[in-house]
Design a protein around this motif. Structure first.
Motif, mmCIF file in Angstrom:
data_model
loop_
_atom_site.group_PDB
_atom_site.id
_atom_site.type_symbol
_atom_site.label_atom_id
_atom_site.label_comp_id
_atom_site.label_asym_id
_atom_site.label_seq_id
_atom_site.Cartn_x
_atom_site.Cartn_y
_atom_site.Cartn_z
ATOM 1 N N ASP A 1 0.829 -1.204 0.000
ATOM 2 C CA ASP A 1 0.000 0.000 0.000
ATOM 3 C C ASP A 1 0.865 1.255 0.000
ATOM 4 O O ASP A 1 0.535 2.244 -0.646
ATOM 5 N N LEU A 2 1.976 1.204 0.694
ATOM 6 C CA LEU A 2 2.874 2.355 0.772
ATOM 7 C C LEU A 2 3.680 2.533 -0.510
ATOM 8 O O LEU A 2 3.839 3.646 -0.994
ATOM 9 N N ILE A 3 4.177 1.443 -1.076
ATOM 10 C CA ILE A 3 5.135 1.585 -2.183
ATOM 11 C C ILE A 3 4.572 1.349 -3.574
ATOM 12 O O ILE A 3 5.262 1.576 -4.561
ATOM 13 N N ALA A 4 3.323 0.897 -3.694
ATOM 14 C CA ALA A 4 2.796 0.532 -5.010
ATOM 15 C C ALA A 4 2.236 1.714 -5.799
ATOM 16 O O ALA A 4 1.778 1.535 -6.913
ATOM 17 N N ALA A 5 2.288 2.896 -5.265
ATOM 18 C CA ALA A 5 1.755 4.056 -5.966
ATOM 19 C C ALA A 5 2.615 4.401 -7.186
ATOM 20 O O ALA A 5 3.809 4.082 -7.238
ATOM 21 N N LYS A 6 2.012 5.061 -8.135
ATOM 22 C CA LYS A 6 2.653 5.410 -9.405
ATOM 23 C C LYS A 6 3.988 6.137 -9.220
ATOM 24 O O LYS A 6 4.929 5.906 -9.965
ATOM 25 N N TRP A 7 4.083 7.011 -8.236
ATOM 26 C CA TRP A 7 5.258 7.875 -8.114
ATOM 27 C C TRP A 7 6.304 7.372 -7.127
ATOM 28 O O TRP A 7 7.362 7.970 -6.989
ATOM 29 N N THR A 8 6.061 6.277 -6.434
ATOM 30 C CA THR A 8 7.005 5.818 -5.418
ATOM 31 C C THR A 8 8.385 5.541 -5.987
ATOM 32 O O THR A 8 9.390 6.054 -5.487
ATOM 33 N N VAL A 9 8.453 4.721 -7.019
ATOM 34 C CA VAL A 9 9.764 4.353 -7.573
ATOM 35 C C VAL A 9 10.494 5.584 -8.122
ATOM 36 O O VAL A 9 11.670 5.794 -7.788
ATOM 37 N N PRO A 10 9.841 6.439 -8.923
ATOM 38 C CA PRO A 10 10.557 7.636 -9.376
ATOM 39 C C PRO A 10 11.039 8.530 -8.227
ATOM 40 O O PRO A 10 12.144 9.078 -8.291
ATOM 41 N N ILE A 11 10.233 8.666 -7.174
ATOM 42 C CA ILE A 11 10.660 9.497 -6.040
ATOM 43 C C ILE A 11 11.878 8.875 -5.359
ATOM 44 O O ILE A 11 12.869 9.562 -5.088
ATOM 45 N N PHE A 12 11.829 7.578 -5.098
ATOM 46 C CA PHE A 12 12.964 6.915 -4.443
ATOM 47 C C PHE A 12 14.225 7.004 -5.290
ATOM 48 O O PHE A 12 15.311 7.272 -4.778
ATOM 49 N N LYS B 1 2.041 14.717 -0.827
ATOM 50 C CA LYS B 1 1.343 13.583 -0.215
ATOM 51 C C LYS B 1 2.283 12.386 -0.066
ATOM 52 O O LYS B 1 2.358 11.776 1.001
ATOM 53 N N HIS B 2 3.021 12.061 -1.115
ATOM 54 C CA HIS B 2 3.935 10.915 -1.058
ATOM 55 C C HIS B 2 5.063 11.153 -0.063
ATOM 56 O O HIS B 2 5.395 10.263 0.731
ATOM 57 N N LEU B 3 5.653 12.336 -0.104
ATOM 58 C CA LEU B 3 6.742 12.624 0.825
ATOM 59 C C LEU B 3 6.264 12.553 2.270
ATOM 60 O O LEU B 3 6.968 12.035 3.136
ATOM 61 N N ARG B 4 5.058 13.045 2.536
ATOM 62 C CA ARG B 4 4.496 12.988 3.883
ATOM 63 C C ARG B 4 4.301 11.526 4.315
ATOM 64 O O ARG B 4 4.633 11.152 5.439
ATOM 65 N N ASN B 5 3.773 10.687 3.414
ATOM 66 C CA ASN B 5 3.591 9.266 3.733
ATOM 67 C C ASN B 5 4.929 8.584 4.006
ATOM 68 O O ASN B 5 5.046 7.785 4.935
#
Length: 136
Positions: free
Chosen positions: A25-36, A65-69
């Motif tokens: 749930d935390l890492i499967a979002a569209k932008w997670t991999v590009p942000i990391f 939102k992603h950075l906060r999570n």
């Protein structure tokens, strides 16, 4: 059990599926991999605006939102400097960095097999039903 030691294959019962679901749930979002990968590629902590420029199409609301999570989960460190205007920098924490090898492995798999998966999905999709339009 050491947190970096591999788990035994038979040990995924009880809380394990729940933990996997929460992680996904935390890492499967569209932008997670590009942000990391953008945070990893920075030579150190990176300012919000620079991070957004590296990512391109992400909206400020989505990035925040992603950075906060990730910060809440302890995977990203947010540092605010008392300047005018305030300077805010982001970096992966030690915990966040432990996710990188898994993301790299997933990226390698996607590069090797992604087009085959896409071809299979296209070939096996049920065709859309034919809709007959009757004249009035």
């Amino acid at each position: 059990m050491d947190s970096f030691a591999p788990r035994e294959k038979e040990m995924c019962f009880g809380q394990c599926p729940v933990l996997i679901r929460e992680t996904l749930d935390l890492i499967a979002a569209k932008w997670t991999v590009p942000i990391f990968f953008a945070l990893r590629g920075a030579s150190g902590p990176i300012r919000y605006a620079d991070l957004q420029r590296r990512l391109g199409e992400i909206t400020p609301k989505e990035l925040a939102k992603h950075l906060r999570n990730f910060e809440t989960a302890g995977m990203v460190r947010r540092t605010v400097y008392p300047t005018v205007p305030p300077r805010v920098e982001y970096a992966l924490t030690e915990l966040g960095e432990t996710l990188l090898p898994s993301l790299e492995t997933l990226a390698d798999w996607a590069i090797r097999h992604g087009s085959k998966v896409a071809d299979n999905r296209k070939a096996n999709e049920p065709s859309a039903p034919v809709r007959l339009i009757r004249p009035a």
